[in-house]
Design an enzyme around this catalytic site. Structure first.
Site, PDB file in Angstrom:
ATOM      1  N   ASP A   1       0.834  -1.196   0.000  1.00  0.00           N
ATOM      2  CA  ASP A   1       0.000   0.000   0.000  1.00  0.00           C
ATOM      3  C   ASP A   1       0.867   1.243   0.000  1.00  0.00           C
ATOM      4  OD1 ASP A   1       0.919  -0.613   2.594  1.00  0.00           O
ATOM      5  OD2 ASP A   1      -0.686   0.515   3.534  1.00  0.00           O
TER       6      ASP A   1
ATOM      7  N   GLU B   1       3.952   0.512   8.035  1.00  0.00           N
ATOM      8  CA  GLU B   1       2.890  -0.320   7.472  1.00  0.00           C
ATOM      9  C   GLU B   1       3.499  -1.126   6.318  1.00  0.00           C
ATOM     10  OE1 GLU B   1      -0.825   1.636   6.742  1.00  0.00           O
ATOM     11  OE2 GLU B   1      -1.848  -0.285   6.574  1.00  0.00           O
TER      12      GLU B   1
ATOM     13  N   TRP C   1     -11.595  -6.011  -1.049  1.00  0.00           N
ATOM     14  CA  TRP C   1     -10.147  -6.202  -0.850  1.00  0.00           C
ATOM     15  C   TRP C   1      -9.791  -7.655  -1.197  1.00  0.00           C
ATOM     16  CZ3 TRP C   1     -12.006  -1.776   0.587  1.00  0.00           C
ATOM     17  CH2 TRP C   1     -11.167  -0.697   0.808  1.00  0.00           C
TER      18      TRP C   1
ATOM     19  N   GLU D   1      -2.213   8.940  -0.914  1.00  0.00           N
ATOM     20  CA  GLU D   1      -3.294   8.178  -0.288  1.00  0.00           C
ATOM     21  C   GLU D   1      -4.569   9.014  -0.219  1.00  0.00           C
ATOM     22  OE1 GLU D   1      -2.294   6.978   3.679  1.00  0.00           O
ATOM     23  OE2 GLU D   1      -3.800   5.393   3.696  1.00  0.00           O
TER      24      GLU D   1
ATOM     25  N   HIS E   1       1.060   6.091  -2.597  1.00  0.00           N
ATOM     26  CA  HIS E   1      -0.006   5.096  -2.468  1.00  0.00           C
ATOM     27  C   HIS E   1      -0.618   4.921  -3.853  1.00  0.00           C
ATOM     28  CE1 HIS E   1      -1.218   3.856   1.576  1.00  0.00           C
ATOM     29  NE2 HIS E   1      -2.397   3.505   1.097  1.00  0.00           N
TER      30      HIS E   1
ATOM     31  N   ASP F   1      -5.784  -2.431  -2.525  1.00  0.00           N
ATOM     32  CA  ASP F   1      -4.980  -1.494  -3.301  1.00  0.00           C
ATOM     33  C   ASP F   1      -4.477  -2.187  -4.562  1.00  0.00           C
ATOM     34  OD1 ASP F   1      -4.967  -1.129  -0.399  1.00  0.00           O
ATOM     35  OD2 ASP F   1      -3.797   0.675  -0.769  1.00  0.00           O
TER      36      ASP F   1
ATOM     37  N   ARG G   1       5.737   4.498   5.871  1.00  0.00           N
ATOM     38  CA  ARG G   1       5.349   4.493   7.275  1.00  0.00           C
ATOM     39  C   ARG G   1       5.433   3.074   7.855  1.00  0.00           C
ATOM     40  NH1 ARG G   1      -0.673   5.941   5.690  1.00  0.00           N
ATOM     41  NH2 ARG G   1      -1.501   3.870   5.250  1.00  0.00           N
TER      42      ARG G   1
HETATM   43  C1  RAM Z   1      -4.721   1.405   5.053  1.00  0.00           C
HETATM   44  C2  RAM Z   1      -3.820   0.992   3.969  1.00  0.00           C
HETATM   45  C3  RAM Z   1      -4.479   0.565   2.682  1.00  0.00           C
HETATM   46  C4  RAM Z   1      -5.941   0.344   2.787  1.00  0.00           C
HETATM   47  C5  RAM Z   1      -6.362  -0.113   4.137  1.00  0.00           C
HETATM   48  C6  RAM Z   1      -7.850  -0.316   4.271  1.00  0.00           C
HETATM   49  O1  RAM Z   1      -4.050   1.359   6.260  1.00  0.00           O
HETATM   50  O2  RAM Z   1      -2.865   1.980   3.730  1.00  0.00           O
HETATM   51  O3  RAM Z   1      -4.221   1.434   1.640  1.00  0.00           O
HETATM   52  O4  RAM Z   1      -6.255  -0.626   1.827  1.00  0.00           O
HETATM   53  O5  RAM Z   1      -5.922   0.720   5.147  1.00  0.00           O
END
Ligand code: RAM
Length: 956
Positions: free
Chosen positions: A524, A530, A588, A800, A820, A537, A528
């Site tokens: 994604d 994550e 998703w 994002e 993103h 995505d 960060r």
């Molecule tokens: C976020 C992510 C991603 C998304 C989910 C639901 O934390 O960055 O892009 O698909 O949440």
């Protein structure tokens, strides 16, 4: 005030005025081969031989049942292939005459891609050679291709005699401030004698963690972050290197550096970090040497190796960065620790024995099935500035990878290198969007002088690099820093360009979204704490990515990880490899169905459907387990990050979640039905198609009234986009639903108001309902929210959130990731429709060239390296005259639809939105009468062969 009248007549008018007519003059024979061929003895050989998902001469290949692909040469004598023959042998001397592994025989077929190997069983380590030839449409045959080869890796765990090794270390491990163990990188080494002359040698190697390996002082290969990221509890990928040239007869040394990486480091959501406490990095290697006399020697990782954590790498973490202390030198006897002359006895305080463990019987060891990550591009800073005594370099481009520093330091000083995607108004680094990821590298100098260093086992997302701790007597120079861009080593295959710098910047941002988030798996975001394989995505971006890059192998490999992570209850996790636990989510997890189809559609490779078919069907079972009265209750975060959402958790979008989940159930059914058809599972195809019809009826009954209005939840752009885009409303209410969709745009002041699920559907759905004009208006809009809004605010990547940063307000409170790719999904429409290269059958075997021409632009177009060769489509509009430049490769049939009108920018009235293109139509200089025929049929009409075309609609 925005006004958008929807006159159905004018809409259909737009639909109908699609093409120019002309008479096919037999004199326009562009690439006639009839005369020439009389004299042609043998045709030019096939080119660009690849196996399976596009591999070129791989060593350590994963696939014992490969498929073969080739391209026909661009040659006037070759319009299409009528027959082919493939020969495969265990030695080059046997070809083409005596293929001992397989001879396909002469096959009547125009297939040039993914021909399945049907010969003798292939085994681990086996070297295989092959050649192919073809016959053209007139029965002339070609020369044999150049010889191609591949070599299999160690296909199963039983091929390994090595053991996992790691340093003997105290337990429990020390924990960091996040309660995760600190794994100081390890250096592992052994020496051995090669007592005969070496013919060839292979190093098979992998890690639980990340590794780099060295032989006799040389780095093995140039890959980064190996072995990559898979569901490690199920499968770990192995790498193979040809190290024949690195070894010598006599004493040799092999060394491995080992870091925590994805496997053992602090990675993923916080609530899962503690689970890593008992996990430690380990390495596994097997060096197989073949001597010239035919005998072999194997050197494996085992108890005899030695290890230290007293090397210069003090800390390596994907989120937090790397620390290198040059004082911890591992050199003596004038040699580095990975050279044979280095003596561990001279450094007894450092080197310890290792502990070993057996290969796990339930974790597969398989050769990496896609391309490794590499250093792909180098960026030089465009400027530097000073804040609080620190120097901040601007690379001019948000990127992913590492920075190489080359700058003066003073002995004992600590160089701090910090990374960020943006800067605050005072010029300092903006790091608020990094979560807990420190993204900070440190270098401690052992002596004064110029330091040249880059980290090994981390990556950062950044545009700005801050350095402090350098020798301040020296004036900072731009060349002190380089940005090394790292991503999966595929070729870029598609290039879009236009006359509009902003649109080109959008295209560049989309490409950088791919470069930044295709680091072994699709992520994604890259910056960060994550950086996860979010399925939604990926679902949005996959079609676009398949145009931009040869991502076939990349997606196929990730799909294997999805299969491995499918839950026993058939659910698909939202993140793969799964770092988040048992979360399944509509829109998703459906990636498990949509991505195999996207890959098949863009490449023509049926195997991706075969491999994933069981998973896809199981995913349907999971959907079914979530039904209540025909409507899905599956969990979803909804239309994620829809602007202006009034929901309590505003990130979750206003569109009804039941509507979303039911729509995606239908979508998955539709794709599984189509997949079953391709795989000739007729009963399945019927079954899923009838289920689709059932769900469609349920969907409409539950969510729509007879006037085509949404009756459950809020009416939103996304609810209509899903319904129309996925074909879920009946013909009776379709028109009304279309009008309601347009009303939603009107309410939003002519703006999009969609999140991750709705946005990719906007342009295709507007086109479906005949509103290309409005799709263009949205695409070229610059006010928030829109694709060009971030561009107008200086974005160099996709964001994002549409408004992550604004010139007026700076970074919004929750700016989110500035890298993103999800909204980059618009790319697909730009390539398919603005450039006009649309596949009509899987793998671009049949294409339509039908660009949307608009006065927003004076030219646009794209080049695409298709599975059959280069396809080009460019158009140029100059004072009402149109010129098209088109290339169609051999063996592809194409319909060129010459546009008969232009979409006019900024016209308020629908009737004025198009302007007729009038004039004389010429094809490569020859006039065509406008009275008959609509399209130019390439390779279908005998007059028009594959090749280059210049088509004009001019006033005289
Ligand atoms: C976020 C992510 C991603 C998304 C989910 C639901 O934390 O960055 O892009 O698909 O949440």
């Amino acid at each position: 005030m925005f006004k958008l009248p929807l006159f159905k007549n004018s809409t259909s008018l737009l639909r109908d005025w699609r093409t120019y007519s002309f008479v096919c003059l037999s004199t326009v024979l562009l690439f006639s081969c009839a005369n020439k061929e009389k004299y042609v003895q043998t045709l030019a050989q096939p080119e660009q031989l690849t196996i399976s998902e596009g591999f070129v001469e791989p060593v350590g290949f994963y696939d014992a049942q490969p498929s073969f692909s080739w391209k026909l040469p661009v040659d006037a004598s070759v319009k299409a292939q009528s027959q082919y023959r493939i020969v495969v042998a265990s030695s080059p001397d046997l070809l083409p005459g005596n293929p001992d592994l397989w001879d396909s025989g002469v096959i009547n077929s125009d297939t040039t891609n993914f021909v399945h190997y049907e010969g003798n069983e292939l085994k681990s380590r086996q070297r295989v050679f092959w050649q192919v030839k073809y016959w053209n449409e007139r029965g002339f045959d070609s020369n044999w291709s150049a010889l191609a080869s591949f070599e299999l890796g160690l296909l199963s765990s039983s091929d390994w005699s090595a053991e996992w090794i790691e340093i003997e270390q105290p337990t429990p491990l020390e924990l960091d401030k996040f309660d995760t163990p600190i794994h100081i990188p390890q250096y592992l080494r052994t020496t051995f004698t090669a007592d005969k002359s070496i013919k060839s040698a292979r190093l098979y190697i992998t890690a639980k963690g990340l590794f780099e390996s060295f032989i006799n002082g040389n780095r093995v290969g140039s890959d980064v972050l190996t072995p990559g990221y898979t569901p490690y509890h199920k499968r770990i990928e192995t790498l193979t290197y040809d190290v024949s040239k690195l070894l010598v007869s006599g004493e040799n040394a092999i060394g491995i550096t080992l870091a925590e990486g994805w496997y053992a480091g602090r990675f993923g959501p916080k609530r899962h970090w503690h689970k890593k406490r008992n996990i430690t990095p380990k390495a596994l290697a097997q060096l197989e040497i073949e001597y010239t006399d035919g005998t072999r020697k194997i050197v494996v990782t085992d108890k005899n190796w030695q290890a230290t954590q007293q090397g210069p790498l003090r800390r390596s973490s994907l989120y937090d960065g790397e620390m290198f202390d040059a004082n911890f030198s591992l050199k003596n006897n004038n040699a580095n620790w990975h050279e044979p002359q280095y003596e561990t006895e001279n450094a007894p305080e450092k080197w310890r024995s290792v502990q070993s463990s057996n290969i796990d019987s339930d974790v597969l060891l398989e050769p990496k099935r896609h391309f490794t990550s590499k250093n792909k591009q180098v960026l030089a800073p465009v400027s530097l500035h000073k804040v609080d005594g620190k120097i901040i370099f601007d690379l001019g481009q948000n990127m992913v990878g590492v920075a190489r520093v080359n700058l003066p330091m003073i002995e004992g000083e600590k160089l701090k290198i910090r990374f960020a995607e943006g800067i605050n108004s005072d010029g300092s680094l903006y790091t608020k969007n990094l979560g807990s990821a420190a993204q900070e590298d440190t270098y401690v100098a052992a002596k004064s002088g110029v330091v040249d260093w880059r980290p090994q086992f981390t990556f950062h997302g950044f545009r700005y690099v801050e350095v402090s701790g350098f020798d301040e007597k020296e004036a900072p120079q731009l060349d002190w820093i380089e940005g090394i861009v790292q991503y999966t080593d595929f070729e870029l295959t598609g290039h879009f360009t236009s006359s509009d710098p902003e649109l080109n910047q959008l295209q560049s941002n989309i490409e950088w979204g791919l470069k930044g988030n295709f680091l072994d798996i699709p992520t994604d975001c890259p910056q960060r704490s994550e950086r996860l394989g979010w399925t939604g995505d990926a679902l949005a971006f996959a079609p676009t990515s398949l145009f931009i890059a040869d991502s076939h192998a990349f997606w196929s490999a990730w799909l294997q990880s999805i299969r491995e992570e499918q839950f026993d209850n058939h659910g698909i996790p939202v993140v793969v490899p799964n770092e988040v636990g048992e979360i399944v989510q509509a829109g998703w997890s459906d990636a498990a169905v949509t991505i195999p189809w996207d890959v098949y559609w863009r490449t023509g490779d049926e195997r991706v459907l075969k491999e994933n078919y069981t998973m896809m069907k199981r995913w349907i079972l999971y959907h079914q387990s979530q039904l209540e009265n025909g409507v899905s209750k599956m969990w979803t975060v909804g239309d994620w990050l829809q602007p202006y959402s009034t929901r309590e958790d505003s990130r979750r979008g206003e569109t009804d979640h039941g509507l979303i989940s039911t729509a995606f159930y239908a979508r998955s059914l539709d794709i599984v039905a189509r997949t079953a058809k391709v795989l000739q599972r007729t009963d399945d195809a019927k079954h899923y198609a009838s289920l689709f019809e059932e769900v469609k009826a349920n969907f409409q009954a539950a969510f729509f009234d007879q006037q085509g209005n949404i009756k459950q939840g809020q009416p939103t752009q996304t609810s209509y986009l899903l319904a129309i885009g996925f074909d879920l409303v009946s013909d009776e209410i379709l028109q009304a639903a279309e009008a309601n969709l347009m009303k939603q745009f009107e309410i939003a002041g002519g703006h999009l108001r969609t999140g991750f699920l709705g946005t990719p559907l906007i342009a295709p759905v507007l086109e479906k309902i005949g509103r290309q004009d409005f799709a263009l208006e949205l695409l070229f809009k610059e006010s928030y929210p829109s694709w060009l809004f971030p561009v107008s605010q200086g974005a160099t990547t996709m964001w994002e959130r549409w408004d992550g940063y604004t010139h007026d307000k700076g970074y919004v409170k929750k700016a989110g990731s500035l890298n993103h790719y999800a909204y980059g999904a618009i790319g697909q429409w730009m390539y398919d429709r603005l450039a006009g290269i649309t596949p009509l059958s899987a793998g671009y075997k049949e294409v339509r060239i039908s660009p949307i021409v608009t006065t927003h632009l004076s030219h646009a177009g794209a080049t695409y390296q298709s599975p059959h060769g280069e396809i080009k489509s460019y158009w140029f509009l100059n004072q009402g005259e149109l010129r098209m430049e088109i290339t169609i490769p051999p063996n592809v049939t194409a319909t060129i639809e010459v546009p008969s009108f232009v979409y006019v920018k900024n016209s308020v009235e629908t009737t004025n939105k198009i302007k007729k293109l009038k004039g004389l139509l010429t094809v490569n200089g020859a006039a065509l009468n406008v009275d008959s025929g609509n399209d130019i049929q390439i390779n279908k009409n005998p007059q028009f062969s594959a090749g280059h075309y210049v088509i004009r609609v001019s006033k005289k």
